[in-house]
Every structure is written in C-alpha cells, then in structure tokens.
Design a protein around this motif. Structure first.
Motif, PDB file in Angstrom:
ATOM      1  N   ARG A 149       0.836  -1.209   0.000  1.00  0.00           N
ATOM      2  CA  ARG A 149       0.000   0.000   0.000  1.00  0.00           C
ATOM      3  C   ARG A 149       0.864   1.249   0.000  1.00  0.00           C
ATOM      4  O   ARG A 149       0.547   2.234  -0.678  1.00  0.00           O
ATOM      5  CB  ARG A 149      -0.927   0.029   1.218  1.00  0.00           C
ATOM      6  CG  ARG A 149      -2.045  -0.980   1.151  1.00  0.00           C
ATOM      7  CD  ARG A 149      -2.871  -0.946   2.396  1.00  0.00           C
ATOM      8  NE  ARG A 149      -2.018  -1.332   3.538  1.00  0.00           N
ATOM      9  CZ  ARG A 149      -2.443  -1.504   4.767  1.00  0.00           C
ATOM     10  NH1 ARG A 149      -3.693  -1.301   5.071  1.00  0.00           N
ATOM     11  NH2 ARG A 149      -1.616  -1.870   5.715  1.00  0.00           N
ATOM     12  N   ASP A 150       1.960   1.221   0.757  1.00  0.00           N
ATOM     13  CA  ASP A 150       2.862   2.379   0.815  1.00  0.00           C
ATOM     14  C   ASP A 150       3.577   2.599  -0.515  1.00  0.00           C
ATOM     15  O   ASP A 150       3.784   3.737  -0.938  1.00  0.00           O
ATOM     16  CB  ASP A 150       3.889   2.204   1.928  1.00  0.00           C
ATOM     17  CG  ASP A 150       3.251   2.157   3.305  1.00  0.00           C
ATOM     18  OD1 ASP A 150       2.209   2.801   3.505  1.00  0.00           O
ATOM     19  OD2 ASP A 150       3.800   1.454   4.179  1.00  0.00           O
ATOM     20  N   ALA A 177       1.021   4.070  -2.867  1.00  0.00           N
ATOM     21  CA  ALA A 177       0.764   5.460  -2.480  1.00  0.00           C
ATOM     22  C   ALA A 177       1.882   6.381  -2.983  1.00  0.00           C
ATOM     23  O   ALA A 177       1.612   7.428  -3.594  1.00  0.00           O
ATOM     24  CB  ALA A 177       0.633   5.572  -0.963  1.00  0.00           C
ATOM     25  N   ARG A 203       1.379   9.243  -6.030  1.00  0.00           N
ATOM     26  CA  ARG A 203       1.658  10.670  -5.798  1.00  0.00           C
ATOM     27  C   ARG A 203       2.742  11.181  -6.743  1.00  0.00           C
ATOM     28  O   ARG A 203       2.600  12.231  -7.366  1.00  0.00           O
ATOM     29  CB  ARG A 203       2.086  10.913  -4.352  1.00  0.00           C
ATOM     30  CG  ARG A 203       0.954  10.947  -3.360  1.00  0.00           C
ATOM     31  CD  ARG A 203       1.419  11.446  -1.992  1.00  0.00           C
ATOM     32  NE  ARG A 203       2.568  10.710  -1.481  1.00  0.00           N
ATOM     33  CZ  ARG A 203       2.500   9.603  -0.751  1.00  0.00           C
ATOM     34  NH1 ARG A 203       1.331   9.083  -0.453  1.00  0.00           N
ATOM     35  NH2 ARG A 203       3.600   8.996  -0.324  1.00  0.00           N
ATOM     36  N   LEU A 220      -6.052   5.971  -1.369  1.00  0.00           N
ATOM     37  CA  LEU A 220      -4.974   5.177  -1.970  1.00  0.00           C
ATOM     38  C   LEU A 220      -3.642   5.896  -1.812  1.00  0.00           C
ATOM     39  O   LEU A 220      -2.629   5.277  -1.489  1.00  0.00           O
ATOM     40  CB  LEU A 220      -5.248   4.927  -3.453  1.00  0.00           C
ATOM     41  CG  LEU A 220      -6.347   3.941  -3.795  1.00  0.00           C
ATOM     42  CD1 LEU A 220      -6.588   3.920  -5.306  1.00  0.00           C
ATOM     43  CD2 LEU A 220      -6.020   2.540  -3.293  1.00  0.00           C
ATOM     44  N   GLU A 221      -3.634   7.207  -2.022  1.00  0.00           N
ATOM     45  CA  GLU A 221      -2.398   7.977  -1.909  1.00  0.00           C
ATOM     46  C   GLU A 221      -1.917   8.100  -0.462  1.00  0.00           C
ATOM     47  O   GLU A 221      -0.755   8.398  -0.231  1.00  0.00           O
ATOM     48  CB  GLU A 221      -2.569   9.371  -2.522  1.00  0.00           C
ATOM     49  CG  GLU A 221      -2.571   9.357  -4.028  1.00  0.00           C
ATOM     50  CD  GLU A 221      -2.427  10.726  -4.647  1.00  0.00           C
ATOM     51  OE1 GLU A 221      -2.260  11.732  -3.913  1.00  0.00           O
ATOM     52  OE2 GLU A 221      -2.479  10.804  -5.882  1.00  0.00           O
ATOM     53  N   LYS A 222      -2.784   7.857   0.478  1.00  0.00           N
ATOM     54  CA  LYS A 222      -2.390   7.850   1.889  1.00  0.00           C
ATOM     55  C   LYS A 222      -1.950   6.465   2.340  1.00  0.00           C
ATOM     56  O   LYS A 222      -1.484   6.294   3.462  1.00  0.00           O
ATOM     57  CB  LYS A 222      -3.562   8.296   2.765  1.00  0.00           C
ATOM     58  CG  LYS A 222      -3.919   9.760   2.613  1.00  0.00           C
ATOM     59  CD  LYS A 222      -5.126  10.091   3.463  1.00  0.00           C
ATOM     60  CE  LYS A 222      -5.557  11.528   3.241  1.00  0.00           C
ATOM     61  NZ  LYS A 222      -6.811  11.836   3.945  1.00  0.00           N
ATOM     62  N   GLY A 223      -2.142   5.468   1.475  1.00  0.00           N
ATOM     63  CA  GLY A 223      -1.779   4.103   1.838  1.00  0.00           C
ATOM     64  C   GLY A 223      -2.797   3.433   2.726  1.00  0.00           C
ATOM     65  O   GLY A 223      -2.492   2.445   3.391  1.00  0.00           O
TER      66      GLY A 223
END
Length: 73
Positions: free
Chosen positions: A4-5, A8, A12, A39-42
């Motif tokens: 996820r990271d 993200a 970005r 999604l961009e925050k993970g």
C-alpha cells in the motif's frame, strides 16, 4: 515497505510528474477523488482493475504502480 505504501508513493509521484490534481486523475480514471486520496495515503489496497484504471491516464503500465523504488547507493 508495505505494498500500500509503495502504491501510495508511486501514485503521488506519477500524478505530480504529470501535473494532475487528484480531482483530474480521479475523473480520468473513473474513480472517486476520496478513494484516490485514500490510496495515496496508503489506507486502501487497490484491485487489479483499479491499477489498470489509474495507470492509463498516468501513461504507465499497471505494474509500474507497485514496483518498489530503487534504493539509492
């Protein structure tokens, strides 16, 4: 690094490189801006279909969204 990271960070970076706002990418990918933000925050995992939808307006292959960044030497 959690997948996820990685997603993200890549989202970005690629979105900023293309000069797209979250609203613009969300519209072009046909996803909600709030979902894209998460999604961009993970915070969320993305399905393969979502990766495909996001990759197209970013001009990359879907797998590029989940490739870990290269380590600097």
């Amino acid at each position: 690094m959690d997948l996820r990271d990685i997603l993200a960070a890549n989202l970005r970076r690629l979105r900023n490189e293309k000069g797209l706002a979250q609203d613009d990418l969300a519209y072009e990918a046909e996803v909600s801006r709030s979902y894209l933000s998460q999604l961009e925050k993970g915070a969320f995992y993305a399905s393969l279909k979502i990766l495909e939808k996001l990759a197209k307006p970013l001009g990359v292959e879907p797998y590029e969204l989940i490739v870990p960044p290269r380590k600097r030497r």
